[in-house]
Design a protein around this motif. Sequence first.
Motif, PDB file in Angstrom:
ATOM      1  N   MET A   5      51.108  46.079  44.101  1.00  0.00           N
ATOM      2  CA  MET A   5      50.253  45.005  44.630  1.00  0.00           C
ATOM      3  C   MET A   5      50.583  44.670  46.083  1.00  0.00           C
ATOM      4  O   MET A   5      49.774  44.051  46.772  1.00  0.00           O
ATOM      5  N   GLU A  60      48.151  45.936  48.343  1.00  0.00           N
ATOM      6  CA  GLU A  60      46.780  45.409  48.267  1.00  0.00           C
ATOM      7  C   GLU A  60      46.430  44.622  49.519  1.00  0.00           C
ATOM      8  O   GLU A  60      47.294  44.160  50.242  1.00  0.00           O
ATOM      9  N   ASP A  61      45.132  44.409  49.714  1.00  0.00           N
ATOM     10  CA  ASP A  61      44.708  43.783  50.971  1.00  0.00           C
ATOM     11  C   ASP A  61      45.323  42.407  51.178  1.00  0.00           C
ATOM     12  O   ASP A  61      45.667  41.697  50.247  1.00  0.00           O
ATOM     13  N   SER A 120      43.992  39.075  49.227  1.00  0.00           N
ATOM     14  CA  SER A 120      44.381  38.489  47.947  1.00  0.00           C
ATOM     15  C   SER A 120      45.651  37.652  48.095  1.00  0.00           C
ATOM     16  O   SER A 120      45.839  36.662  47.402  1.00  0.00           O
TER      17      SER A 120
END
Length: 376
Positions: free
Chosen positions: A257, A260-261, A264
């Motif tokens: 995660m 992840e971008d 978020s």
Amino acid sequence: MAKEICISNMNLNKILNNDAFSRDEIIYMLNLEKQDEIELLRDAAYSTMSKFVGEKVYFRGLIEFSNICLNDCFYCGIRKSNKNFHRYNLDKDQIIEAVKLAMEFNYGSVVLQSGERTDESFIEHVLDLVKTIKSISTNDIFPEGLGITLCVGEQSKETYQRFFDAGAHRYLLRIESTNESLFKSIHPPELDFNKRMDCLKSLKEIGFQVGTGVMIGLPGQTIENLADDIIFFKEMDVDMIGMGPFIPHKDTQYAYMIEEDEKSKWKNYELALKMIAVTRLVLQNVNMASTTALQAINPFGREEGLRYGANIIMPQLTPTEVRKEYQLYDGKPCMDEFAKECHLCLSGRIASINREIGYGEWGDSKHYFSRTQNEN
Ligand code: 5AD
């Protein structure tokens, strides 16, 4: 469909004027996205805070005295199976040095936090620390000594009683999520949801001021789950809340995660601020921490937490040489500073948002006194 219509018809100004909130209203507030509406929520939470607990910020000097942990919580950087860092156990002298800094800086309280252990030598070590802290900090000016909060996890009721009798009067034990299946999905099977609940009940029965909290933005967590967490805090009648965004740690199964971008990450941060605000509106007179995890995402995150209704800050007193070994999540701030620098930095930050610090005061939870008066 009917529910959606009902929610879209809600009027924020009207809701914010309430002093009791339905589950749907809590969900509605947590779902707010427009900046002007979030600011209305923030300001309402701030005025509830001012009215019920005042604007003072209370310091709890944080001493992370050991990272040795029996548990293997999937999300946590110091979980038992992580071998990528060094385990430490501060000796009594080192801990007392940190306590003396708290006294020098005129903090009213300290928090002793560590990984979880339940063996007798650990328990006796904690008891000895509590008694020693009480005796060295008690004097004519401060007749009750430093307030002591413990955060050493699940223990037997008997152990909690021994901690209380030794002089600790607050205990933090996060439920992490009040949704049992979500709790199960982030913990190994030996950690039992009902046992955690029982621990919270035991702590209350013994007479501790009890704090709990959740992580915000856990994989699979919904807004409804978070609304139920707030309702749980209310029904459980807890005195203190500490919660912050979930931040994936590189040595856990959630490492993927991290890539992840950015979006978020900020979403969790904003959701955490909304959780603080809504919890303040619903619980009114509890003490609520603006946690370090907020600052791991936004350099001004802790100040923001205070503006959304929090009134507690935990300045770092853990000796700088071991701080890096207590990384529950990645990006934890204030790793290289000395306690004095953290002290000066936080006092400046709090002054910058025009809040006063309750130096030399315990700043206990007003909720504790109202609930225990009602019980008697
Ligand atoms: N992200 C955010 N908070 C975490 N904690 C542990 N690991 C993480 C993480 N990866 C929190 C838990 C625990 C508290 C001491 O730190 O809520 O109760």
